[in-house]
Scaffold this active site. Structure first.
Site, mmCIF file in Angstrom:
data_model
loop_
_atom_site.group_PDB
_atom_site.id
_atom_site.type_symbol
_atom_site.label_atom_id
_atom_site.label_comp_id
_atom_site.label_asym_id
_atom_site.label_seq_id
_atom_site.Cartn_x
_atom_site.Cartn_y
_atom_site.Cartn_z
ATOM 1 N N ASP A 127 0.795 -1.230 0.000
ATOM 2 C CA ASP A 127 0.000 0.000 0.000
ATOM 3 C C ASP A 127 0.828 1.281 0.000
ATOM 4 O OD1 ASP A 127 1.022 -0.044 2.557
ATOM 5 O OD2 ASP A 127 -0.893 -0.010 3.597
ATOM 6 N N ARG A 474 -2.252 12.634 10.116
ATOM 7 C CA ARG A 474 -0.953 13.218 10.465
ATOM 8 C C ARG A 474 -0.676 14.403 9.557
ATOM 9 N NH1 ARG A 474 2.946 8.443 11.328
ATOM 10 N NH2 ARG A 474 1.852 8.338 13.331
ATOM 11 N N ARG A 671 8.427 3.467 11.554
ATOM 12 C CA ARG A 671 9.528 3.037 10.679
ATOM 13 C C ARG A 671 10.831 2.832 11.447
ATOM 14 N NH1 ARG A 671 9.086 8.711 7.562
ATOM 15 N NH2 ARG A 671 6.952 7.954 7.661
#
Length: 780
Positions: A127, A474, A671
């Site tokens: 995605d 965000r 991440r």
């Protein structure tokens, strides 16, 4: 050398690996599969119930829902130390989910572990690598071509190691999980910070780094600091323009971006029943923006309705049998309690540059004028993993229809991102997509797109001051389009649609009028839409690849000349000495998110190649010495240059270095590249006022020292030209501060104390050089 099978057995015994999935050997009242894709992997409510009863008897008090699910997954419920905010829990998650950008590094680490198959059900979701440019089909074709090497690696690695593979175009990981894998009481970890989306279906779903995912896939108990529990009591009911998004926008304004750190946010109260299941998912999804470990709602009839509509009525029926364990106990204690009256809640819009700067929609125009923020809205963007449900699209379409009836289209550019192939196909069938196109919208691919910076934006130049409004989660500086002057605001999809029609932040759809093409004024009515389609969902194209039963002939190739993928080399072990004369690479001023440390957008293509992606290390962080991004002084040459270049210079010349950070360092994405990159380029420690939870863990996993000032004011004692010595590592023990000697250029010194949160296991990671190194040591 021992035979490979013996090494695996030793590893399993040493690390407490379960050699059989517990659900396959546990006698249950009813065998119900976790998902249609894994018919032989069962939901184990019996074990959950057994563990909850053991813990309740030990603690002798009522339990919150969060505690029931978390403690219900303890590896050793009878012996585990349990103290909120202090003890480290050893847990057995039910499953793992990985998005393609983080799955690359996770699978590379799993390959390095030497294990033949994953120990728990796991999936990969494509995605993140699809850039929004021209529209859904064209962008998807382009992404498949550009990312063919990466997609092939993930597909073959999935097939080799028993991981389900969702192909590009399937949709966003969190929507796929909600539609297929989340269920009440599940403990799921995912390599994305918005994994908490699954809390909308009553599960504890937690965002982690890839190394944590590797532990769980290897069958090793997963460690989590025992979370505190923040209760949010909802009263009243949602109505009018107020949406589920407004709940979390309001809560974010109360708790701020770090107010939920180390805690699970647990929603409860009579107002819960007025929120749809996908609305609850929206609230849990954006809980990541307040630093929460995760968020969760209690099981209710709205979840049952959603499970049934998505083909999982058997799970809903089983959940009904165990409902007492899927809701909080009466009289349970919360560490903090917030109350929100939904009947009084007004539509909100948060931003710019931070998701906790909350404004009622009715007031944001005045605030923008006062602050000098651009009032004209250049682009409105709806969708994303936060707000792309059938209900979201229906409410936006309801607003669009009213404008179209008066001859109006959007004054701003307008984009729509379906959350999944199932949502895309269903809103096409039911006409919502066409209504939004008629308004002037472009339907993008079923992917993250602009929400994560995958947006080839053409309407402005970099540095041009402008405003966008999104239904995303965000809005950090440069997050969506890499332009630091883009003022991004987050709100609900229906408010985005209304504002895109009006074209200005000064428009309040609750009170203000629009003018139709006939010259007549009209006011938009509050949108109303079905939470679920009247007919069944249209699944669209089949985009799932089952792992084969026999993968012995499956090969996973990584070319040594690839610019996208790179096999990992083990990091160096600790040499047994204190860290002497560490150079300061950068002293960061203010907010430093994982976007600042390891930018997304165009850099996503290097997520499987550690050396290449390290060229973005800290390029967005502001250097306190000169107030600039990506400009630091080289202590040897005294010249200013890019951060990655300076780090590489230090590494080449054997100079070990540290980073000095401010509050909540590493907030945002999960991440782990933000931890891998500094380790790869020679960092030894990151010293800050405080850390975001996931990033702190990721740093520990890679053998780095995340340390915090015992006195936050000591941040001001350190200057970029100083050198640091960290002492006490030979006697490195949990709870014992380390000593730091600051050596100033004029020859003077100061000594300060640095705190840490390492436990014994994590100290072993540091000594071995990384958690993966430690795993390999235990194989021998």
């Amino acid at each position: 050398m021992a035979p490979y099978s013996l090494l695996v057995t030793r590893l399993q015994k040493a690390l407490g690996v379960r050699q059989y999935h517990v659900a396959s050997v546990l006698c249950q009242r009813a065998k119900v599969a976790m998902s249609h894709f894994e018919p032989n992997e069962y939901i184990h409510y019996d074990l959950l119930e057994k563990n909850i009863n053991i813990v309740r008897k030990r603690l002798n008090r009522p339990l919150t829902l969060s505690e029931k699910i978390v403690y219900g997954h303890l590896d050793d419920p009878a012996g585990q130390e349990i103290e909120r905010g202090k003890s480290y829990l050893r847990l057995r998650p039910d499953r793992v989910a990985m998005q393609d950008a983080t799955a690359q590094m996770a699978m590379l680490q799993f390959i390095s572990s030497g294990l033949p198959k994953v120990a728990v059900p796991s999936t990969i979701h494509c995605d993140h690598l699809i850039e929004a440019q021209l529209g859904g089909e064209k962008d998807l074709r382009r992404a498949k071509d550009i990312n063919q090497e990466v997609y092939n690696f993930l597909a073959t690695a999935g097939a080799k190691y028993g991981v389900g593979f969702w192909k590009p175009g399937s949709g966003i990981i969190h929507q796929i999980i909600l539609e297929n894998y989340a269920y009440p009481g599940v403990l799921l970890i995912g390599t994305d910070s918005h994994t908490p989306n699954g809390g909308g279906l009553g599960g504890i779903c937690i965002g982690v780094g890839g190394a944590d995912a590797v532990d769980v896939m290897a069958g090793i108990p997963w460690e989590l600091k025992c979370p505190k529990v923040i209760g949010v009591k909802l009263t009243g009911s949602l109505s009018g323009w107020t949406s589920p998004k407004d709940v979390i926008l309001k809560v974010a304004g109360i708790l701020t971006v770090k107010g939920g750190t180390g805690a699970i946010v647990e929603y409860h109260g009579p107002g819960v029943d007025s929120i749809s299941c996908t609305g609850m998912a929206t609230i849990c999804n954006m809980g990541a923006e307040i630093g929460a470990t995760t968020s969760v709602f209690p099981y209710n009839h709205r979840m049952k309705k959603y499970l049934s509509k998505t083909g999982r009525a058997d799970i809903a029926n089983l959940a009904d049998e165990f409902k007492d364990h899927l809701v909080p106990d009466p009289g349970c204690h919360y560490d903090q309690l917030i109350e929100v009256n939904l009947s009084e809640l007004k539509p909100h819009i948060n931003g710019p540059f931070t998701p906790d700067l909350a404004h009622p929609v009715a007031e944001v125009g005045k605030v923008a004028e006062k602050e000098g923020w651009p009032l004209d809205i250049r682009v409105g963007l709806i969708g994303s993993c936060t707000n792309s449900s059938y209900e979201d699209m229906g409410r936006s379409a309801a607003v669009a229809k009213q404008a179209l009836a008066h001859g109006l289209k959007c004054k701003s550019q307008f984009t729509i991102t379906p959350g999944s192939e199932q949502i895309r196909a269903t809103i096409e069938r039911d006409g919502y997509a066409q209504i939004l196109r008629d308004l002037g919208g472009i339907v993008l691919a079923n992917a993250c797109g602009p929400c994560i910076g995958q947006w080839d934006r053409k309407d402005i130049k970099k540095g041009e001051k402008n405003t966008i409004v999104t239904s995303y989660n965000r809005n950090f500086t440069g997050r969506n389009d890499a332009n630091p002057e883009t003022h991004a605001f987050v709100t609900s999809p229906e408010i985005v649609t209304a504002l895109a029609i009006a074209g200005t932040l000064k428009f309040n759809p609750e009170t203000d009028y629009l003018t139709g093409t006939d010259g007549k004024k009209f006011k938009l009515e509050a949108p109303d839409a079905d939470e679920l389609p009247k007919a069944e969902f249209d699944p669209g194209q089949d985009t799932y690849q089952h792992p084969p039963k026999d993968s012995s002939g499956q090969h996973v190739d990584v070319s040594p000349t690839s610019q996208r993928l790179q096999l990992l080399e083990p990091f160096d072990k600790w040499d047994g000495k204190d860290l002497e004369d560490l150079q300061i690479l950068i002293k960061v001023k203010g907010k430093c998110t994982t976007d600042h440390i390891s930018a997304a957008g165009p850099w996503l293509k290097f997520r499987g190649h550690l050396d290449n992606i390290s060229n973005n290390l800290l390029i967005g962080a502001i250097n306190i010495e000169n107030g600039k991004a990506n400009s630091v002084r080289n202590a040897v040459t005294q010249e200013f240059g890019p951060v990655p270049d300076t780090a590489r210079y230090y590494k080449k010349h054997g100079i070990r270095w540290v980073v000095i950070g401010d509050e909540n360092y590493g907030e945002g994405s999960s991440r782990e590249h933000a931890a891998l990159e500094p380790r790869h380029l020679g960092a030894r420690a990151i010293i800050t006022k405080s850390f975001a939870r996931i990033h702190e863990t990721n740093l520990k996993k890679q053998g780095l020292l995340p340390l915090t000032f015992a006195d936050p004011a000591d941040y001001n004692k350190i200057h970029p030209v100083d050198k640091l010595t960290i002492q006490g590592l030979k006697d490195f023990t949990p709870g014992k501060p380390l000593k730091c000697i600051i050596k100033h250029p004029n020859g003077t010194q100061e000594t300060i104390l640095l705190n840490h949160t390492f436990n014994e296991t994590q100290i072993e990671w540091f000594r071995a050089g990384s958690a993966l190194n430690r795993m390999k040591e235990l194989q021998q």
